[in-house]
Scaffold this motif. Structure first.
Motif, PDB file in Angstrom:
ATOM      1  N   THR A   1       8.847 -32.725  -6.315  1.00  0.00           N
ATOM      2  CA  THR A   1       8.334 -33.654  -5.707  1.00  0.00           C
ATOM      3  C   THR A   1       9.414 -34.702  -5.350  1.00  0.00           C
ATOM      4  O   THR A   1      10.531 -34.478  -5.695  1.00  0.00           O
ATOM      5  CB  THR A   1       7.517 -34.775  -6.532  1.00  0.00           C
ATOM      6  N   ALA A   2       9.235 -35.625  -4.549  1.00  0.00           N
ATOM      7  CA  ALA A   2      10.257 -36.680  -3.877  1.00  0.00           C
ATOM      8  C   ALA A   2      10.361 -37.600  -5.006  1.00  0.00           C
ATOM      9  O   ALA A   2       9.401 -38.161  -5.738  1.00  0.00           O
ATOM     10  CB  ALA A   2       9.933 -37.280  -2.776  1.00  0.00           C
ATOM     11  N   PHE A   3      11.621 -38.133  -5.373  1.00  0.00           N
ATOM     12  CA  PHE A   3      11.725 -39.316  -6.299  1.00  0.00           C
ATOM     13  C   PHE A   3      11.797 -40.490  -5.315  1.00  0.00           C
ATOM     14  O   PHE A   3      12.543 -40.787  -4.292  1.00  0.00           O
ATOM     15  CB  PHE A   3      13.240 -39.211  -6.724  1.00  0.00           C
ATOM     16  N   THR A   4      10.790 -41.499  -5.468  1.00  0.00           N
ATOM     17  CA  THR A   4      10.963 -42.647  -4.462  1.00  0.00           C
ATOM     18  C   THR A   4      11.210 -43.914  -5.430  1.00  0.00           C
ATOM     19  O   THR A   4      11.266 -44.030  -6.710  1.00  0.00           O
ATOM     20  CB  THR A   4       9.132 -42.948  -4.394  1.00  0.00           C
ATOM     21  N   PHE A   5      11.831 -44.827  -4.415  1.00  0.00           N
ATOM     22  CA  PHE A   5      12.274 -46.086  -4.891  1.00  0.00           C
ATOM     23  C   PHE A   5      12.144 -47.299  -4.054  1.00  0.00           C
ATOM     24  O   PHE A   5      11.951 -46.989  -2.991  1.00  0.00           O
ATOM     25  CB  PHE A   5      13.812 -45.880  -5.112  1.00  0.00           C
ATOM     26  N   GLU A   6      11.986 -48.601  -4.766  1.00  0.00           N
ATOM     27  CA  GLU A   6      11.733 -49.634  -3.845  1.00  0.00           C
ATOM     28  C   GLU A   6      12.790 -50.799  -4.772  1.00  0.00           C
ATOM     29  O   GLU A   6      12.566 -50.750  -5.827  1.00  0.00           O
ATOM     30  CB  GLU A   6      10.321 -50.251  -4.106  1.00  0.00           C
ATOM     31  N   GLU A   7      13.613 -51.473  -4.100  1.00  0.00           N
ATOM     32  CA  GLU A   7      14.274 -52.487  -4.890  1.00  0.00           C
ATOM     33  C   GLU A   7      14.699 -53.674  -3.927  1.00  0.00           C
ATOM     34  O   GLU A   7      15.024 -53.343  -2.670  1.00  0.00           O
ATOM     35  CB  GLU A   7      15.544 -51.711  -5.686  1.00  0.00           C
ATOM     36  N   HIS A   8      14.616 -54.859  -4.446  1.00  0.00           N
ATOM     37  CA  HIS A   8      15.378 -55.992  -3.665  1.00  0.00           C
ATOM     38  C   HIS A   8      16.781 -55.930  -4.198  1.00  0.00           C
ATOM     39  O   HIS A   8      16.883 -56.139  -5.403  1.00  0.00           O
ATOM     40  CB  HIS A   8      14.683 -57.225  -4.220  1.00  0.00           C
ATOM     41  N   LEU A   9      17.666 -56.112  -3.282  1.00  0.00           N
ATOM     42  CA  LEU A   9      19.088 -56.167  -3.732  1.00  0.00           C
ATOM     43  C   LEU A   9      19.892 -57.549  -3.444  1.00  0.00           C
ATOM     44  O   LEU A   9      19.422 -58.097  -2.466  1.00  0.00           O
ATOM     45  CB  LEU A   9      19.958 -55.080  -2.723  1.00  0.00           C
TER      46      LEU A   9
END
Length: 173
Positions: free
Chosen positions: A14-22
């Motif tokens: 599966t795909a590794f997903t990410f979401e982040e405010h930098l």
């Protein structure tokens, strides 16, 4: 935004997903870019043996100087890219493709994000449709075609005699 390759290999199927405010410091060294903030990055990483394919969506607000008025304006930046990180590449190897990156033990997206932001900021940006008053454009004309421009231009009197040569050549054909 760093992940070890061993951690990413756990997501083989599966795909590794990410979401982040930098919050990044010194994103751009251009004089007209005052600040880059509200950086939001989301995406996914897929593993294929020695290659990692990263889909990145970046949204940010770029505070820059309006190229016409000189005022501070906010440019809403949106960037989408697919980057490839390859373990088989050497760090000092000359790579032609700008979306291909060597990777050793960990995948670090921060330098790639900074580069994508920098190449996506426009050289000239203005929120105004009006030219500044000091632009000396009072006598300017805008033409939609070359023919329209040529009709408006007077013929130089010294070249008037040459005009008859062109007319006779056209009639001989």
């Amino acid at each position: 935004m760093k992940w070890s390759l061993s951690e990413l290999r756990k997501f083989q199927d599966t795909a590794f997903t990410f979401e982040e405010h930098l919050e990044l410091e010194d994103v751009s060294n251009r004089q007209d870019v005052l600040d880059v903030n509200d950086i939001f990055v989301k995406g996914s990483i897929r593993n294929n043996k020695e290659e990692f394919y990263v889909n990145i969506d970046i949204k940010a607000n770029v505070k820059m100087i309006d190229s016409r008025s000189g005022e501070d304006v906010i440019y809403p930046l949106s960037v989408t890219s697919i980057e490839t990180f390859d373990e088989s590449l050497e760090e000092d190897e000359d790579i032609e493709d700008p979306t291909l990156h060597p990777v050793l033990h960990e995948l670090d997206l921060e330098p790639v994000i900074i580069e994508l932001i920098n190449v996506s900021i426009p050289e000239v940006y203005s929120e105004s449709n009006e030219l500044p008053d000091s632009s000396n454009t009072e006598n300017w004309n805008v033409y939609s075609s070359v023919e329209e421009f040529e009709k408006d231009q007077p013929v130089d009197p010294r070249l008037k005699k040459l005009e008859t040569l062109f007319k006779t050549d056209e009639t001989e054909d």
